[in-house]
Design a protein around this motif. Structure first.
Motif, short mmCIF file in Angstrom:
data_model
loop_
_atom_site.label_atom_id
_atom_site.label_comp_id
_atom_site.label_asym_id
_atom_site.label_seq_id
_atom_site.Cartn_x
_atom_site.Cartn_y
_atom_site.Cartn_z
N LEU A 288 84.74 13.31 -12.00
CA LEU A 288 85.50 13.99 -13.06
C LEU A 288 84.77 13.88 -14.39
O LEU A 288 84.69 14.85 -15.16
CB LEU A 288 86.90 13.36 -13.19
N TYR A 289 84.24 12.70 -14.69
CA TYR A 289 83.49 12.49 -15.92
C TYR A 289 82.28 13.42 -15.97
O TYR A 289 82.00 14.07 -16.99
CB TYR A 289 83.05 11.03 -15.99
N ALA A 290 81.56 13.51 -14.85
CA ALA A 290 80.35 14.32 -14.81
C ALA A 290 80.65 15.81 -15.00
O ALA A 290 79.93 16.51 -15.72
CB ALA A 290 79.63 14.10 -13.48
N GLU A 291 81.75 16.30 -14.41
CA GLU A 291 82.06 17.72 -14.48
C GLU A 291 82.75 18.11 -15.78
O GLU A 291 82.46 19.15 -16.37
CB GLU A 291 82.92 18.14 -13.28
N GLU A 292 83.68 17.28 -16.25
CA GLU A 292 84.49 17.66 -17.40
C GLU A 292 83.94 17.16 -18.73
O GLU A 292 84.21 17.76 -19.76
CB GLU A 292 85.93 17.15 -17.20
N VAL A 293 83.21 16.05 -18.73
CA VAL A 293 82.66 15.50 -19.96
C VAL A 293 81.19 15.92 -20.14
O VAL A 293 80.78 16.40 -21.20
CB VAL A 293 82.79 13.97 -20.00
N LEU A 294 80.40 15.75 -19.07
CA LEU A 294 78.99 16.10 -19.15
C LEU A 294 78.71 17.56 -18.77
O LEU A 294 77.61 18.05 -18.94
CB LEU A 294 78.17 15.17 -18.24
N HIS A 295 79.74 18.24 -18.19
CA HIS A 295 79.68 19.66 -17.86
C HIS A 295 78.61 19.99 -16.81
O HIS A 295 77.95 21.03 -16.87
CB HIS A 295 79.45 20.51 -19.12
N TYR A 296 78.43 19.10 -15.85
CA TYR A 296 77.56 19.39 -14.72
C TYR A 296 78.31 20.23 -13.71
O TYR A 296 79.53 20.16 -13.59
CB TYR A 296 77.08 18.10 -14.05
N ASN A 297 77.57 21.01 -12.94
CA ASN A 297 78.22 21.77 -11.86
C ASN A 297 78.47 20.85 -10.67
O ASN A 297 78.02 19.70 -10.63
CB ASN A 297 77.40 23.00 -11.47
#
Length: 459
Positions: A288-297
């Motif tokens: 969740l952190y990676a997708e929503e905070v760092l905006h990774y796919n």
């Protein structure tokens, strides 16, 4: 040291493959949550049930496996687990609503609830005791490839094709495992079920864990209206009391807790629960952190935990050998030390995490998980009779699965609380994630204390 035949080795592998499939499905969906929220127009509080509900159904199913494995041939139980996965995967793959997807996943969870303790019971049943550590390590390695590849598998398929392929691609592996198991598992005779099954105990246990899970999962949405939460909590306490009374007074058989009267076994169970709670909480927070905070796919997100998970999985047999040679205290001290280092590093750097740091720190954490996971249950098995090995497998795996329900639900609720206070999704994940990691650091410290205390009990 006794030799292990080819058929016995194949039986261990086939049972482990079923566990792998179940865990692969359960962990691969976490990285698809943002996609599923958009596709089905729903919320995180609903979608998270694909994970927490999965572990919950597996928990209730596992609670009955000690009775099943004592009174039914392992070959027949293996067949039931393998064949149950097929409709679960097909329903999930073609689901047109979040409700239908939940139904399919819960069927898979039922199969996972049978398969997971079965894989360890095959080891206890087929492998000489002086090689328990080695083969439990191999089982844990195969099983660990589920969470190792789960996020990557789910992220890759979601990004390139569709999340629906998560359920289609496992079917060939399922058929191979089924054929291997039917060939290698013996047609052994089992004890006749002279004592009937305690269905009331199963109902009371199931409703207890479901009710308490609802308390945890609804914290985020009902925190400002606590009346229903208090009612659910009181209900879960009443149900727990009724279950304890039924369990102690009935002459029927269900899930006996007599093995936890041994202090060492009891503390090993607490450690086992805590270990999986920490792992699945991280597996929930970090994507969740990676997708929503760092905006990774979803593809990149799925790759972040892969190096640590693969390294941990490959080291599982090594950790079993170290346990066989060095004993529980040395091995579990390594485990708790790495666990503490991992979650503490995440907490310290949480606001400034990068893809590289997420992957690097997870390697540290996963080393701790690997040295603890298979060896904790192996060590507990030394303090019970051979007749109670199936009970160790059933109880430990039941509580391991329930830790996934509680961990996932609690982390989701903490984040949802801050969303309800008006924070953006990214800010809620940052704030709630930091609180979740603080909880994990406290648990890691407690595990160090438990390891030292059990050492004193052993003297």
């Amino acid at each position: 040291m006794e030799n292990v035949s080819i058929k016995e080795k194949l039986s261990v592998i086939s049972g482990s493959c079923l566990g792998f499939i179940g865990i692969l499905i359960g962990t691969s969906l976490v990285v698809t949550f943002p996609t599923l929220i958009h596709e089905f127009n729903t919320r995180l509080a609903v979608v998270q049930w694909l994970a927490s509900g999965y572990y919950l159904v597996a928990t209730i199913t596992m609670s009955a496996t000690a009775y099943l494995m004592k009174h039914f041939p392992l070959r027949r139980i293996f067949m039931l687990a393998a064949l149950t996965f097929i409709p679960g995967c097909l329903i999930s793959a073609f689901a047109q609503s979040i409700g239908m997807l939940l139904v399919g996943c819960m069927i898979n969870a039922f199969a996972t609830g049978i398969a997971t303790p079965l894989m360890y019971q095959i080891v206890f049943h087929s492998i000489p005791q002086d090689q328990f550590g080695k083969y439990n390590g191999i089982v844990t390695m195969i099983k660990s490839f589920g969470p190792a590849f789960g996020p990557t598998y789910g992220g890759l398929l979601t990004y390139l094709i569709s999340w629906r392929m998560i359920f289609i691609i496992v079917l060939p592996l399922l058929l191979v495992a089924f054929g291997m198991g039917m060939y290698s598992l013996k047609k052994e005779k089992v004890e006749t079920a002279s004592t009937p099954f305690d269905y009331l105990g199963l109902v009371l246990f199931g409703t207890t864990v479901i009710t308490f899970s609802l308390v945890i999962s609804n914290l985020g949405t009902q925190i400002h209206h606590p009346g229903s939460l208090i009612g659910l909590l009181i209900g879960s306490v009443v149900l727990l009391g009724a279950f304890i009374y039924e369990n102690q007074h009935t002459k029927r058989k269900y899930l006996s807790f007599r093995i936890v009267k041994n202090k060492i076994v009891r503390f090993r169970l607490i450690s086992f629960f805590s270990l999986q709670f920490m792992n699945l909480s991280l597996v929930f927070i970090l994507p969740l952190y990676a997708e929503e905070v760092l905006h990774y796919n979803s593809l990149v997100t799925g790759m972040l935990l892969l190096p640590g998970a693969v390294i941990g999985a490959l080291l599982s047999p090594v950790s079993g050998k170290i346990y066989d040679k060095k004993g529980a205290f040395f091995t579990l001290t390594l485990s708790s030390g790495f666990l503490f280092a991992g979650v503490a590093l995440y907490l310290i750097s949480f606001k400034f995490l990068t893809a590289f740091l997420i992957g690097l720190i997870y390697i540290v954490f996963r080393l701790g998980y690997t040295f603890g996971f298979g060896n904790i249950m192996s060590d507990a098995g030394k303090y019970v009779s051979a007749a109670d090995h199936s009970l160790v497998s059933s109880i430990f795996n039941t509580f391991q699965q329930y830790s996934g329900t509680i961990g996932t639900s609690l982390m989701s609720s903490i984040i949802t609380i801050f969303e309800g206070l008006g924070l953006s999704e990214a800010s809620a994940i940052l704030t709630g994630g930091r609180i979740g990691l603080t909880i994990l650091v406290i648990i890691a410290i407690a595990l160090i204390g438990i390891t030292v205390y059990v050492r004193q009990l052993e003297k």
